[in-house]
Enzyme design. Structure first.
Site, mmCIF file in Angstrom:
data_model
loop_
_atom_site.group_PDB
_atom_site.id
_atom_site.type_symbol
_atom_site.label_atom_id
_atom_site.label_comp_id
_atom_site.label_asym_id
_atom_site.label_seq_id
_atom_site.Cartn_x
_atom_site.Cartn_y
_atom_site.Cartn_z
ATOM 1 N N ASN A 99 0.870 -1.158 -0.074
ATOM 2 C CA ASN A 99 -0.002 0.170 -0.004
ATOM 3 C C ASN A 99 1.002 1.304 -0.061
ATOM 4 O O ASN A 99 1.757 1.390 0.904
ATOM 5 C CB ASN A 99 -0.919 -0.039 1.169
ATOM 6 C CG ASN A 99 -1.919 1.007 1.253
ATOM 7 O OD1 ASN A 99 -1.465 2.307 1.646
ATOM 8 N ND2 ASN A 99 -3.125 0.873 1.288
ATOM 9 N N CYS A 130 -7.205 8.269 2.660
ATOM 10 C CA CYS A 130 -6.849 8.222 3.880
ATOM 11 C C CYS A 130 -7.413 9.615 4.639
ATOM 12 O O CYS A 130 -6.991 10.701 3.762
ATOM 13 C CB CYS A 130 -5.487 8.108 4.454
ATOM 14 S SG CYS A 130 -5.130 8.431 6.137
ATOM 15 N N ILE A 190 -14.123 -0.265 1.622
ATOM 16 C CA ILE A 190 -13.892 1.146 1.510
ATOM 17 C C ILE A 190 -13.013 1.561 2.338
ATOM 18 O O ILE A 190 -12.558 0.757 3.404
ATOM 19 C CB ILE A 190 -15.167 2.050 1.941
ATOM 20 C CG1 ILE A 190 -15.911 1.644 3.065
ATOM 21 C CG2 ILE A 190 -16.273 2.176 0.545
ATOM 22 C CD1 ILE A 190 -16.957 2.477 3.685
#
Length: 322
Positions: A99, A130, A190
């Site tokens: 990530n 984020c 999500i």
């Protein structure tokens, strides 16, 4: 036994059970509880180009059926990740999905190119969602910027691309369409919902950063709704995230259109959960007479035709198993 392997375009997984970024550390923290080789894949905490100290404490607070966090992408940066963590992660016997987050398209591309040089990475997950930092993560709220970063990373990397999307927009399907058309191999749905906890006696927020991201069982109904809506708008494989703590939760996401899932907050209080879910998934499919995970994906029988809320897109028919 039913087949548990799944394909998300170019990304192939032994089973659909993944662990979410930010909830599993760099995996070594969980070695007493988890047989990594039995997971579909692991996603370590977000990596940024340079070290980040994160947000001021307190960084977490429990809420009703959930967890608010404001970590702020605390990490040692890409080069430290490569030097200290990459080799051990590649030796765990499962798919490694890295990530990454940047403040610009150029930073995302540069990180992707750097990681492209290493074998043993199954895919990249682009953290454009984020809620606890500003900068490049704002890409996830703008369909043009979402398309730009996905397209550029796809054009400069051989690795499959997962776009991790935010729910903190008017229309998630609109963003999903942009990411899909730009070449994302899969969409992760999500990331956390923006929320706040308040100490009324002190008249102050509890989190040091004020606002944080809400995860855990409290958000599962919202996450299911978004996965279902997006499944009607795109044919790109979906990864469901949000409040998973049982096999029933997993199956609900699959029925709503997810091909795989990520276990997140539950890792903190039940670190062995992901392993158990693999066994329970096989049993559940067998009990229904299903031969594979794909036989369950996208099979929700909705009572009427659906138009994705606040979306200008015309929903497409949901594929019966990606």
């Amino acid at each position: 036994m039913p087949r548990l392997d799944v394909s998300l375009n170019r990304l192939h997984l032994a089973n659909p059970i993944l662990v979410a970024s930010g909830t599993f550390g760099y995996a070594r923290e969980m070695q007493a509880y988890v047989d990594y080789s039995r997971l579909g894949g692991i996603i370590p905490k977000t990596v940024t180009p340079l070290p980040r100290g994160g947000n001021p404490p307190p960084r977490t607070v429990e809420t009703t059926a959930g967890l608010l966090n404001s970590i702020g992408l605390d990490n040692d940066g890409l080069e430290a990740f490569i030097a200290k963590h990459l080799d051990p992660l590649r030796q765990l016997g499962t798919s490694l999905i890295v990530n990454i987050a940047g403040k610009s398209t150029a930073e995302f591309v540069a990180m992707a190119q750097r990681l492209d040089a290493f074998d043993g990475i199954a895919a990249l997950e682009l953290n454009i969602s984020c809620p606890n930092v500003s900068g490049g993560v704002d890409y996830g709220t703008n369909p043009k910027l979402t398309a730009e970063v996905v397209r550029e990373v796809r054009g400069h990397s051989r690795l499959p691309i997962i776009a991790k999307l935010t729910p903190n927009v008017t229309s998630v399907p609109e963003i999903a369409i942009a990411a899909s058309e730009a070449g994302a191999d899969a969409l992760a749905l999500i990331n956390t919902f923006q929320g706040m906890a308040v100490d009324w006696k002190r008249r102050k927020p509890i989190l040091g950063n004020g606002i944080g991201g809400l995860s855990g069982p409290a958000i599962k109904p919202l996450a299911l709704r978004i996965v279902w809506q997006v499944s009607q708008a795109v044919k790109t494989p979906l990864i469901g995230i949000g409040g998973i703590q049982s096999i029933d939760d997993v199956l609900e996401f699959l029925v709503c259109g997810a091909t795989a899932v990520q276990v997140g907050t539950a890792n903190f209080y039940d670190p062995g959960l992901a392993n158990r879910l693999v066994d329970e998934l096989s049993t559940a499919l067998e009990s229904q007479g299903l031969e594979s995970v794909g036989d369950l994906v996208g099979t929700l029988q909705y009572p009427r035709p659906v138009v994705a809320a606040a979306s200008c897109a015309t929903p497409a028919a949901s594929p019966a198993g990606r």
